[in-house]
Enzyme design. Structure first.
Site, PDB file in Angstrom:
ATOM      1  N   ASP A 184       6.512  17.271 -87.189  1.00 49.03           N
ATOM      2  CA  ASP A 184       5.744  18.407 -87.690  1.00 49.03           C
ATOM      3  C   ASP A 184       5.590  19.462 -86.592  1.00 49.03           C
ATOM      4  OD1 ASP A 184       4.222  19.921 -89.491  1.00 49.03           O
ATOM      5  OD2 ASP A 184       2.337  19.007 -88.832  1.00 49.03           O
ATOM      6  N   HIS A 234      -3.527  16.633 -86.240  1.00 49.05           N
ATOM      7  CA  HIS A 234      -3.541  15.706 -87.378  1.00 49.05           C
ATOM      8  C   HIS A 234      -4.760  14.789 -87.280  1.00 49.05           C
ATOM      9  CE1 HIS A 234       1.142  16.066 -87.526  1.00 49.05           C
ATOM     10  NE2 HIS A 234       0.543  17.099 -88.086  1.00 49.05           N
ATOM     11  N   SER A 259      -0.569  15.773 -82.482  1.00 49.29           N
ATOM     12  CA  SER A 259      -0.859  14.629 -83.356  1.00 49.29           C
ATOM     13  C   SER A 259      -1.294  13.451 -82.486  1.00 49.29           C
ATOM     14  CB  SER A 259       0.367  14.290 -84.216  1.00 49.29           C
ATOM     15  OG  SER A 259       0.074  13.244 -85.120  1.00 49.29           O
ATOM     16  N   THR A 260      -0.556  12.345 -82.496  1.00 47.86           N
ATOM     17  CA  THR A 260      -0.959  11.152 -81.758  1.00 47.86           C
ATOM     18  C   THR A 260      -1.151  11.462 -80.270  1.00 47.86           C
ATOM     19  OG1 THR A 260       0.489   9.951 -83.275  1.00 47.86           O
ATOM     20  CG2 THR A 260      -0.415   8.717 -81.421  1.00 47.86           C
ATOM     21  N   MET A 311       3.541  11.920 -82.999  1.00 48.20           N
ATOM     22  CA  MET A 311       4.670  11.272 -83.659  1.00 48.20           C
ATOM     23  C   MET A 311       5.225  12.199 -84.740  1.00 48.20           C
ATOM     24  SD  MET A 311       2.889   8.373 -86.068  1.00 48.20           S
ATOM     25  CE  MET A 311       1.625   8.775 -87.269  1.00 48.20           C
TER      26      MET A 311
END
Length: 354
Positions: free
Chosen positions: A296, A200, A174-175, A293
């Protein structure tokens, strides 16, 4: 606990007002100022010393990318880009992430005020994550690239591939993940087993990102389409707005794409991918969870490990945000915790022993 102090930089007075209104709804965030262009922003950064900046990609006098590059060289700090959902906007945003921006939000194309209300929760979460991000100074004029290791190609030669035709590598991030995944893929040899990636990211951005990586890597990378075959030397990226799952029919693997409800607030979800890989590939899988972050992927990485898969998490020091790997480690779903630079060799070394 001190509030996160945010400076908004955008040439649109309406956008500055909307960002300030939405961010101020969270009691943990204080918007301490705004700027209509990078020159005023520079002075306000010196005067106010914000924790996080939101930065528009397209501005007069100096574009957002040029300002970001100067900022990350001289005064590195967490930046969340505000991007447009156009092809040019996607390209520019990916370049911003390469330059050191932590994350981005995509502006709605119509009805700005109402559209931004719909993504307010996401905006707030990204600003909060950015405030904790590990931001590194960027070298002047140098893009951060990974040099493929010849030793990886040696490890993956001949007999190793014959024994690993059923192996699946599943990666979730993600991030900070756009750059982390790129670093991993660029270091992998062209005869690596199939790779499935959930990052993401919104629609449009995933295709632009996949196309960009396809140009940089020795393997083929594409945004997945429903029914795509899963093949050695190929990586498939879950499309923004869609879950991606692995499906097995006899000896053949394919992927399915669907718009089932979000999982952990995300679609695509890493948990959805990992659960399907655990079910279909079992012990013939490698799971990798990278910077991001939230949590997930953590739960179903444990499921992968329990099914016999080998699981790797990125370590805290090399993560932009140590959220997803931390949760996976906490649940006991990780076999190995490694710096990002060591993950490609660890994947190849494990596969070569199968």
């Amino acid at each position: 606990m001190a509030k996160i102090r945010v400076l908004t930089v955008d040439d649109s007075a309406l956008m500055r007002q909307v960002l300030a209104t939405l961010l101020s709804k969270d009691p943990g965030i204080e918007v301490i100022g705004s700027a209509p262009d990078p020159f005023i922003a520079r002075e306000k950064i010196k005067a106010l010393n914000p924790d996080v900046i939101t930065l528009d990609v397209e501005m007069p006098k100096m574009d957002g990318l040029t300002f970001l590059e100067k900022l990350m060289r001289g005064h590195p700090m967490p930046v969340v880009m505000v991007s447009s959902l156009t092809e040019a906007g996607c390209q520019t945003t990916l370049r911003a992430l390469e330059l050191g921006a932590v994350d981005f939000i995509a502006k709605p194309k119509i009805d700005l005020r109402e559209g931004m209300e719909e993504i307010a929760q996401d905006l707030i979460a990204k600003v909060k994550a950015a405030a904790t991000a590990n931001v590194k100074r960027q070298a002047s004029g140098v893009r951060r690239e990974t040099n493929p290791s010849t030793s990886l190609s040696t490890l993956m030669s001949g007999a190793a591939m014959i024994k690993t035709t059923d192996t699946i590598i599943a990666i979730g991030s993600s991030t900070g993940g756009t750059e982390a995944v790129k670093d991993v893929l660029m270091a992998l040899p062209p005869n690596i087993p199939p790779i499935l990636i959930t990052q993401h990211m919104p629609e449009r951005f995933t295709k632009t990102w996949a196309d960009r990586m396809n140009q940089l890597c020795r393997i083929s990378v594409k945004e997945a389409e429903d029914g795509d075959s899963v093949l050695p030397g190929h990586a498939l990226v879950a499309p923004g707005g869609y879950h991606m799952t692995l499906v097995r029919s006899g000896a053949r693997y394919t992927v399915r794409i669907n718009q089932d409800p979000p999982v952990n607030r995300h679609r695509p979800s890493v948990d959805v991918l990992f659960a399907s890989v655990a079910q279909c590939a079992g012990a013939n899988a490698v799971g990798v969870i990278l910077t991001g972050m939230g949590g997930d992927g953590a739960k179903e990485m444990l499921t992968m490990k329990q099914a016999g898969a080998y699981t790797i998490a990125q370590d805290e020091a090399s993560c932009v945000v140590f959220g997803m790997p931390k949760e996976a480690i906490k649940l006991g779903g990780v076999d190995k915790v490694l710096p990002l630079a060591e993950i490609p060799a660890a994947i190849v070394a494990y596969i070569s022993k199968l």
